[in-house]
Design a protein around this motif. Structure first.
Motif, PDB file in Angstrom:
ATOM      1  N   HIS A 154     -24.087 -18.078 -99.448  1.00  0.00           N
ATOM      2  CA  HIS A 154     -24.846 -19.157-100.046  1.00  0.00           C
ATOM      3  C   HIS A 154     -24.418 -19.231-101.503  1.00  0.00           C
ATOM      4  CE1 HIS A 154     -27.345 -20.021 -96.504  1.00  0.00           C
ATOM      5  NE2 HIS A 154     -27.780 -18.914 -96.433  1.00  0.00           N
ATOM      6  N   ALA A 155     -24.572 -20.216-102.180  1.00  0.00           N
ATOM      7  CA  ALA A 155     -24.065 -20.477-103.673  1.00  0.00           C
ATOM      8  C   ALA A 155     -24.865 -19.320-104.335  1.00  0.00           C
ATOM      9  CB  ALA A 155     -24.631 -21.833-103.923  1.00  0.00           C
ATOM     10  N   THR A 156     -25.952 -18.766-104.061  1.00  0.00           N
ATOM     11  CA  THR A 156     -26.754 -17.884-104.661  1.00  0.00           C
ATOM     12  C   THR A 156     -25.980 -16.432-104.627  1.00  0.00           C
ATOM     13  OG1 THR A 156     -27.838 -17.062-102.692  1.00  0.00           O
ATOM     14  CG2 THR A 156     -29.126 -18.738-104.049  1.00  0.00           C
ATOM     15  N   GLY A 157     -25.034 -16.404-103.776  1.00  0.00           N
ATOM     16  CA  GLY A 157     -24.134 -15.093-103.377  1.00  0.00           C
ATOM     17  C   GLY A 157     -24.832 -14.293-102.257  1.00  0.00           C
ATOM     18  N   ARG A 158     -26.108 -14.468-101.912  1.00  0.00           N
ATOM     19  CA  ARG A 158     -26.543 -13.904-100.571  1.00  0.00           C
ATOM     20  C   ARG A 158     -25.897 -14.121 -99.611  1.00  0.00           C
ATOM     21  NH1 ARG A 158     -29.767  -9.419-101.838  1.00  0.00           N
ATOM     22  NH2 ARG A 158     -31.130  -9.727-103.662  1.00  0.00           N
ATOM     23  N   LEU A 159     -25.791 -13.477 -98.448  1.00  0.00           N
ATOM     24  CA  LEU A 159     -25.291 -13.682 -97.124  1.00  0.00           C
ATOM     25  C   LEU A 159     -25.702 -14.907 -96.338  1.00  0.00           C
ATOM     26  CD1 LEU A 159     -23.161 -12.313 -95.253  1.00  0.00           C
ATOM     27  CD2 LEU A 159     -25.340 -11.234 -94.170  1.00  0.00           C
ATOM     28  N   ASN A 160     -24.846 -15.618 -96.086  1.00  0.00           N
ATOM     29  CA  ASN A 160     -25.408 -16.997 -95.077  1.00  0.00           C
ATOM     30  C   ASN A 160     -25.363 -16.393 -93.525  1.00  0.00           C
ATOM     31  OD1 ASN A 160     -25.231 -18.885 -93.144  1.00  0.00           O
ATOM     32  ND2 ASN A 160     -24.099 -20.334 -94.770  1.00  0.00           N
ATOM     33  N   ILE A 161     -26.524 -15.871 -93.229  1.00  0.00           N
ATOM     34  CA  ILE A 161     -26.510 -15.009 -92.078  1.00  0.00           C
ATOM     35  C   ILE A 161     -26.417 -16.055 -90.718  1.00  0.00           C
ATOM     36  CG2 ILE A 161     -28.278 -13.844 -90.629  1.00  0.00           C
ATOM     37  CD1 ILE A 161     -29.998 -13.290 -93.242  1.00  0.00           C
ATOM     38  N   ARG A 162     -26.745 -16.900 -90.628  1.00  0.00           N
ATOM     39  CA  ARG A 162     -26.321 -17.944 -89.625  1.00  0.00           C
ATOM     40  C   ARG A 162     -24.862 -18.118 -89.264  1.00  0.00           C
ATOM     41  NH1 ARG A 162     -28.857 -23.879 -89.103  1.00  0.00           N
ATOM     42  NH2 ARG A 162     -27.743 -24.049 -91.068  1.00  0.00           N
ATOM     43  N   ARG A 163     -24.080 -18.282 -90.531  1.00  0.00           N
ATOM     44  CA  ARG A 163     -22.775 -18.615 -90.399  1.00  0.00           C
ATOM     45  C   ARG A 163     -21.954 -17.234 -89.963  1.00  0.00           C
ATOM     46  NH1 ARG A 163     -20.509 -21.440 -94.246  1.00  0.00           N
ATOM     47  NH2 ARG A 163     -21.942 -23.055 -93.723  1.00  0.00           N
TER      48      ARG A 163
ATOM     49  N   SER B  97     -11.530 -10.485 -95.105  1.00  0.00           N
ATOM     50  CA  SER B  97     -12.846 -11.266 -95.431  1.00  0.00           C
ATOM     51  C   SER B  97     -13.041 -10.792 -97.069  1.00  0.00           C
ATOM     52  CB  SER B  97     -14.111  -9.997 -94.945  1.00  0.00           C
ATOM     53  OG  SER B  97     -15.133 -10.672 -95.180  1.00  0.00           O
ATOM     54  N   SER B  98     -13.006 -12.161 -97.386  1.00  0.00           N
ATOM     55  CA  SER B  98     -13.663 -11.986 -99.032  1.00  0.00           C
ATOM     56  C   SER B  98     -15.140 -11.831 -99.024  1.00  0.00           C
ATOM     57  CB  SER B  98     -13.212 -13.397 -99.621  1.00  0.00           C
ATOM     58  OG  SER B  98     -12.047 -13.836 -99.481  1.00  0.00           O
ATOM     59  N   GLY B  99     -15.768 -12.107-100.300  1.00  0.00           N
ATOM     60  CA  GLY B  99     -17.162 -11.782-100.265  1.00  0.00           C
ATOM     61  C   GLY B  99     -17.730 -10.482-100.803  1.00  0.00           C
ATOM     62  N   ALA B 100     -17.033  -9.671-101.043  1.00  0.00           N
ATOM     63  CA  ALA B 100     -17.757  -8.245-101.531  1.00  0.00           C
ATOM     64  C   ALA B 100     -17.969  -8.577-103.153  1.00  0.00           C
ATOM     65  CB  ALA B 100     -16.530  -7.178-101.650  1.00  0.00           C
ATOM     66  N   ILE B 101     -17.432  -9.354-103.987  1.00  0.00           N
ATOM     67  CA  ILE B 101     -17.797  -9.499-105.217  1.00  0.00           C
ATOM     68  C   ILE B 101     -19.120 -10.436-105.134  1.00  0.00           C
ATOM     69  CG2 ILE B 101     -17.469 -10.384-107.412  1.00  0.00           C
ATOM     70  CD1 ILE B 101     -14.648  -9.386-107.241  1.00  0.00           C
ATOM     71  N   GLY B 102     -18.864 -11.538-104.375  1.00  0.00           N
ATOM     72  CA  GLY B 102     -19.972 -12.419-104.368  1.00  0.00           C
ATOM     73  C   GLY B 102     -21.382 -11.825-103.697  1.00  0.00           C
ATOM     74  N   MET B 103     -21.020 -10.921-102.712  1.00  0.00           N
ATOM     75  CA  MET B 103     -22.605 -10.375-102.234  1.00  0.00           C
ATOM     76  C   MET B 103     -23.133  -9.287-102.990  1.00  0.00           C
ATOM     77  SD  MET B 103     -21.286 -10.069 -98.080  1.00  0.00           S
ATOM     78  CE  MET B 103     -23.111  -9.575 -97.784  1.00  0.00           C
ATOM     79  N   GLY B 104     -22.063  -8.596-103.858  1.00  0.00           N
ATOM     80  CA  GLY B 104     -22.575  -7.687-104.982  1.00  0.00           C
ATOM     81  C   GLY B 104     -23.329  -8.586-106.031  1.00  0.00           C
ATOM     82  N   VAL B 105     -22.935  -9.526-106.312  1.00  0.00           N
ATOM     83  CA  VAL B 105     -23.604 -10.333-107.119  1.00  0.00           C
ATOM     84  C   VAL B 105     -25.055 -10.632-106.814  1.00  0.00           C
ATOM     85  CG1 VAL B 105     -23.984 -12.874-108.360  1.00  0.00           C
ATOM     86  CG2 VAL B 105     -21.527 -11.607-108.402  1.00  0.00           C
ATOM     87  N   GLY B 106     -25.146 -11.110-105.493  1.00  0.00           N
ATOM     88  CA  GLY B 106     -26.605 -11.328-105.066  1.00  0.00           C
ATOM     89  C   GLY B 106     -27.346  -9.948-104.863  1.00  0.00           C
ATOM     90  N   LYS B 107     -26.484  -8.944-104.445  1.00  0.00           N
ATOM     91  CA  LYS B 107     -27.418  -7.607-104.463  1.00  0.00           C
ATOM     92  C   LYS B 107     -28.040  -7.016-105.546  1.00  0.00           C
ATOM     93  CE  LYS B 107     -28.112  -4.120-101.354  1.00  0.00           C
ATOM     94  NZ  LYS B 107     -29.102  -4.177-100.163  1.00  0.00           N
ATOM     95  N   LEU B 108     -27.030  -7.290-106.720  1.00  0.00           N
ATOM     96  CA  LEU B 108     -27.394  -6.568-108.020  1.00  0.00           C
ATOM     97  C   LEU B 108     -28.405  -7.680-108.768  1.00  0.00           C
ATOM     98  CD1 LEU B 108     -24.024  -5.118-108.858  1.00  0.00           C
ATOM     99  CD2 LEU B 108     -26.273  -3.818-108.462  1.00  0.00           C
ATOM    100  N   ASN B 109     -28.534  -8.947-108.377  1.00  0.00           N
ATOM    101  CA  ASN B 109     -29.349  -9.917-108.929  1.00  0.00           C
ATOM    102  C   ASN B 109     -28.657 -10.502-110.033  1.00  0.00           C
ATOM    103  OD1 ASN B 109     -31.523 -10.186-106.968  1.00  0.00           O
ATOM    104  ND2 ASN B 109     -32.051  -8.045-107.652  1.00  0.00           N
ATOM    105  N   LEU B 110     -27.476 -10.653-110.196  1.00  0.00           N
ATOM    106  CA  LEU B 110     -26.912 -11.070-111.208  1.00  0.00           C
ATOM    107  C   LEU B 110     -27.033 -12.631-111.490  1.00  0.00           C
ATOM    108  CD1 LEU B 110     -23.523  -8.820-111.112  1.00  0.00           C
ATOM    109  CD2 LEU B 110     -25.645  -8.384-112.322  1.00  0.00           C
ATOM    110  N   PRO B 111     -26.890 -13.131-112.663  1.00  0.00           N
ATOM    111  CA  PRO B 111     -26.954 -14.718-112.559  1.00  0.00           C
ATOM    112  C   PRO B 111     -25.719 -15.500-111.973  1.00  0.00           C
ATOM    113  CG  PRO B 111     -26.341 -13.397-114.740  1.00  0.00           C
ATOM    114  CD  PRO B 111     -26.676 -12.327-113.873  1.00  0.00           C
ATOM    115  N   GLY B 112     -24.604 -14.781-111.854  1.00  0.00           N
ATOM    116  CA  GLY B 112     -23.439 -15.653-111.270  1.00  0.00           C
ATOM    117  C   GLY B 112     -22.253 -14.555-111.362  1.00  0.00           C
ATOM    118  N   ARG B 113     -21.066 -15.112-111.063  1.00  0.00           N
ATOM    119  CA  ARG B 113     -19.924 -14.194-110.866  1.00  0.00           C
ATOM    120  C   ARG B 113     -19.738 -13.568-112.423  1.00  0.00           C
ATOM    121  NH1 ARG B 113     -15.776 -13.455-107.247  1.00  0.00           N
ATOM    122  NH2 ARG B 113     -13.860 -12.865-108.423  1.00  0.00           N
TER     123      ARG B 113
END
Length: 262
Positions: free
Chosen positions: A14-23, A45-61
């Motif tokens: 998702h735009a939040t960086g959190r995983l789009n579980i359904r997709r 697979s991309s997504g490591a930095i984006g998911m890390g952003v969400g996991k670490l509760n960072l405001p963005g990339r």
């Protein structure tokens, strides 16, 4: 067929960086089914930095390199944990390979990579490939860096002799103009040559969490086409399109590999 599927951050998160579980669940289901049908699958697979952003509760990339590297290290764990758990539900074993440019630019290291990939496919595993963003300083033109996963997926397709490369993106394919800005933009269904005019159609922008744009996809197409591999750009919001793409139906934009050069 031997198929490399590249999935972008905009598809996985998702735009939040959190995983789009359904997709992601739908993607894993389709890939598992294609594997059951006898195809050899490799997932870039991309997504490591984006998911890390969400996991670490960072405001963005992150803008600074150390935080990008930290986000990649955290996000890669979550990404592989998710893939392992979901593919295991369909009785498929995943393997992780993290690369830098040195791993494909130096002949011996490239051979080591190819040997590992081919053996994993022989053992019926599903390799999941990403750039090692925790140690590769990405997107700054450093010689140890590939920089984005469109190019990486084409290099992987080249190394394993893939029949088909599919880039799942946030757009339906290559258009005559940016369809998000020009309502008159038309989808280009088939490309047999990457011309300067075609390159001029490509913009530089990607999503806020990802790094790829249409220019990187055309670069990937050049690599794939040169080694006789077809490449398709399709919308990752609908992973079920992979069924039709694998059967040769024209969806998105298909770049035709130059078989006569093989």
């Amino acid at each position: 067929m031997k198929i490399v599927v590249k999935v972008g951050t905009s598809t996985l998160a998702h735009a939040t960086g959190r995983l789009n579980i359904r997709r992601v669940e739908e993607l894993v289901k389709v890939l598992s089914d294609l594997k059951n049908a006898g195809h050899q699958l490799i997932l870039v697979s991309s997504g490591a930095i984006g998911m890390g952003v969400g996991k670490l509760n960072l405001p963005g990339r992150p803008a600074d390199m150390p935080t990008k590297q930290a986000a990649a290290a955290v996000g890669q764990c979550e990404l592989m944990y998710t893939y392992d758990k979901l593919f295991e539900g369909y009785n498929h074993t995943v393997a992780q390979l993290l690369l830098t440019a040195e791993d494909v630019n130096y002949p011996q290291r490239r051979q080591n990579f190819e040997n590992a990939m081919n053996r994993l496919l022989e053992l019926n595993a599903l390799p999941v490939v990403n750039e090692n963003d925790a140690v590769a300083t990405d997107e700054v033109g450093v010689s140890t860096t590939i920089g984005e996963n469109d190019t990486l997926s084409a290099i992987v397709a080249q190394c394993v002799g893939a029949d088909l490369l599919v880039l799942l993106s946030d757009i339906d394919g290559l258009y005559t103009a940016d369809p998000r800005r020009d309502p008159g933009a038309a989808l280009i269904p088939e490309v047999r040559e990457i011309t300067p005019e075609l390159k001029a159609l490509a913009g530089a922008a990607g999503s806020s969490l990802g790094t790829g744009g249409m220019a990187t996809k055309l670069k990937a197409a050049e690599i794939a086409m040169a080694c006789g591999c077809d490449m398709v750009i399709a919308n990752g919001q609908r992973p079920e399109l992979l069924y039709d793409i694998a059967e040769g139906r024209h969806l998105g934009t298909r770049f035709i590999g130059r078989r006569d050069e093989q």
